[in-house]
Structures are given as C-alpha cells and as structure tokens.
Design an enzyme around this catalytic site. Structure first.
Site, mmCIF file in Angstrom:
data_model
loop_
_atom_site.group_PDB
_atom_site.id
_atom_site.type_symbol
_atom_site.label_atom_id
_atom_site.label_comp_id
_atom_site.label_asym_id
_atom_site.label_seq_id
_atom_site.Cartn_x
_atom_site.Cartn_y
_atom_site.Cartn_z
ATOM 1 N N CYS A 86 0.825 -1.203 0.000
ATOM 2 C CA CYS A 86 0.000 0.000 0.000
ATOM 3 C C CYS A 86 0.867 1.263 0.000
ATOM 4 C CB CYS A 86 -0.981 -0.048 1.170
ATOM 5 S SG CYS A 86 -2.340 1.118 1.009
ATOM 6 N N HIS A 203 -3.505 -5.718 1.252
ATOM 7 C CA HIS A 203 -2.746 -5.924 2.490
ATOM 8 C C HIS A 203 -2.665 -7.398 2.870
ATOM 9 C CE1 HIS A 203 -2.388 -1.669 3.892
ATOM 10 N NE2 HIS A 203 -3.355 -1.530 3.002
ATOM 11 N N GLU A 205 -0.821 -8.619 5.141
ATOM 12 C CA GLU A 205 -0.673 -8.726 6.606
ATOM 13 C C GLU A 205 -2.030 -8.694 7.310
ATOM 14 O OE1 GLU A 205 -0.530 -6.087 4.906
ATOM 15 O OE2 GLU A 205 -0.635 -4.223 6.052
#
Lengths: 238, 97
Positions: A86, A203, A205
């Site tokens: 990002c 994302h 994560e």
C-alpha cells in the site's frame, strides 16, 4: 528469517505486519526507524502501509527521501527482497524502485473492503507457493491506488511479466467491475525486472489469521520465507 | 524573491477530480465548461539572487520532488517585480500538450 519493517512517521500498518510475521508466520520481525542509516542483518524488508508524512505532496513522495531509503535502495540493488504494501508500494514507485505511479482512485472514494486478486506471475520470490491462476482474497484500504503507467512502461510490464497481481472477480475474471480503484489493466501489484522488489496495494498482513477473514496473505509471506531458505541459508547483504 | 510552481497532471492522464468538478459545474448551469483539470500551486520564497539561476534550481526541485514526471507536468513562474515585469514560460519539456 528476519523481517525488517521500516517505520515512517505516519505508518499505521507497521504493527499489523509485525504481528503477521511473528504470529501468522512464526518468523522474526523487527522495526527499523526511518532515520536509521543501516538495516542490520535482516533477510527481507517490508515497507508497510499507512500515510507517511500525511501523504503530503503525493503519497510516498516525502518518505522516499527518508534517511533509511539509501540503505533500502542498496539492499534492493544487491538482490535483497523488498515488499512494499500500500503506502510502501507508493514509496517504492516514488523512489523509482518500481515502474509507474499512483493516481487518486477513479471514483475519488477511499475503498476499504476485501477484493479478489488473480496471481499473474508465480515466478517471483513472493508468489511461487501460489497455484497457477490462484485467486487470493485480500483487503484493500486506500484512496490512491489507481495504478498508472505510460504506454511504453505498460508494454515493458507485460513483455517482462512484471504484473504479479490483478483485481478480478471471485471466479478469476478480469473485469471493470472487479477493479476497485480504476487501476490500469486492473493492476494491483508489480515487481521489478530482477524480481526482488514487489509492491502491491492489497494488504497481505491483514489476511494472516482466520479471525481477520482470510489467511491468503500467508501465501505471500510463506513464499518469501521459502525463497529465502532456498538462497543457501538465507540472503545476507555483504 | 517569490516563485510559484504549478504542478498539473499530464494531458494523457485522466483527472477524476477535474471530471467530478466539471460535472458539478454542469449541474450548476455552466454547460459551456468543456474540461476541468485540477493541479497544485506551490508558493516558494527564495533568498534573493539571480533569477536564471533560481529558475534552474526550482526546475531541479520540480524534477526531484515537487512533481512526479511519470504523471505530472510543472511550470515555474516568478511573482511580479514591483515594476510589474513578469516572467512566465512553460518548462516541462516532456509533454508540453
């Protein structure tokens, strides 16, 4: 394996990445402050999501001149694995470590939702554990994810197979409706020609535990670990 | 010495903000508006010195930080001197449009 997570003023997914590496992946993670001049003995660098320097001027434009970026560029030049998520992707674009640029989302709205992504290139250290054409479910959360490249750069991306992820429907079709931000050719993630620098808007994560709604981000992190292990006991910056 | 730097999206790049503003202007009764492009104006105050040298430095600032040459053009303008003289010239070489 040791992951170094670069913290810029305004990073806000740095702790998410830290948890994903430690708890989702079971590997070591440490934070690196943007004013650090050296990276220590990390095996992989993560430039996390957030709003470094408040996105002033352009997203990533100021962070790209942070003191640590010299060491990041050198690490990448020597083949070290660099993952930009990002805002981290935006910083890599501004730094010229990846081709292209980001524009405001086509609809001018911040988008925050799960998207489907088709793995277009499995021949990278970040995706090699994915199945051919695998669809990943990952969240996006950004206002400037409208990937742009001029026609020459786009041709290069396609010829050299540098497009790693594209926004798609849940069944894997690349359509306008599946594109959350207007990105050129539904591009969600690209790598450099050497394949060791990868940037993506979604994302991974935030898709690293069942409770988050998806664990598909672990395909990317596990691919990294597996590639690093293949590199004769791990890559070390000399 | 004061300068203004204008940073605008290249003609080849879609400007969704401009499109939204154009739509709003049409709604307000300005159908004559053919196109709207949104950019940035950056005002910079410099230590007094030679203008041509200052221009070269400002253009360097544009290339390195103020504009992203992948998507943006830039133009440097100096604020009018007390005499009223004004110097304006487009400086982006790549995509003059």
């Amino acid at each position: 394996m040791k992951f170094g997570i670069v913290v810029f003023p305004g990073s806000n997914c740095d702790h998410d990445a830290y948890r994903a590496i430690r708890e989702g992946l079971g590997e070591e993670a440490r934070f690196l402050w943007h004013k650090d001049q050296s990276l220590g003995d990390v095996d992989c660098l993560i430039l996390p999501g957030g709003f470094s320097y408040g996105d002033y001027l352009r997203a990533g434009a100021i962070a790209r001149f942070s003191p640590i970026m010299g060491a990041v560029t050198e690490f990448a030049r020597r083949g070290g694995l660099v993952l930009g998520i990002c805002n981290g992707f935006q910083i890599l674009l501004e730094a010229g470590l990846l081709p292209g640029a980001m524009l405001r989302n086509r609809a001018l709205k911040f988008v925050c939702r799960f998207v489907s992504l088709r793995v277009e290139n499995r021949n990278t250290p970040f995706t090699h554990l994915c199945r051919p054409g695998q669809i990943l479910k990952l969240p996006v959360k950004h206002g400037e994810g409208n990937y742009f490249a001029d026609p020459d750069t786009l041709r290069l991306l396609q010829e050299r197979d540098l497009v790693v992820l594209r926004y798609c429907t849940p069944s894997g079709e690349i359509t306008v409706d599946a594109n959350p931000n207007g990105a050129l050719k539904n591009i969600a993630g690209v790598c450099n020609e050497a394949g060791n620098v990868f940037g993506l808007m979604p994302h991974p994560e935030n898709a690293s535990a069942e409770i988050l709604g998806s664990v598909d981000g672990l395909f990317i992190f596990r691919s990294i670990v597996s590639s690093l292990k293949k590199r004769s006991d791990g890559y070390q910056v000399a | 010495m004061r300068a203004r730097v204008f940073v605008t999206l290249k003609r080849s790049v879609l400007d969704p903000q401009g499109k939204a503003i154009q739509g709003a202007l049409e709604t307000l009764g300005y159908p004559e508006v053919e196109e709207v492009r949104v950019g940035k104006v950056i005002e910079i105050t410099l230590k007094d010195g030679e203008r041509s040298a200052a221009r070269a430095r400002l253009e360097e600032m544009c290339r390195r930080l103020l504009a992203n040459p992948v998507i943006e053009d830039y133009r440097v303008e100096f604020e009018a001197e007390p005499s009223g003289a004004r110097e304006t010239e487009p400086t982006s070489a790549k995509d003059p449009a």
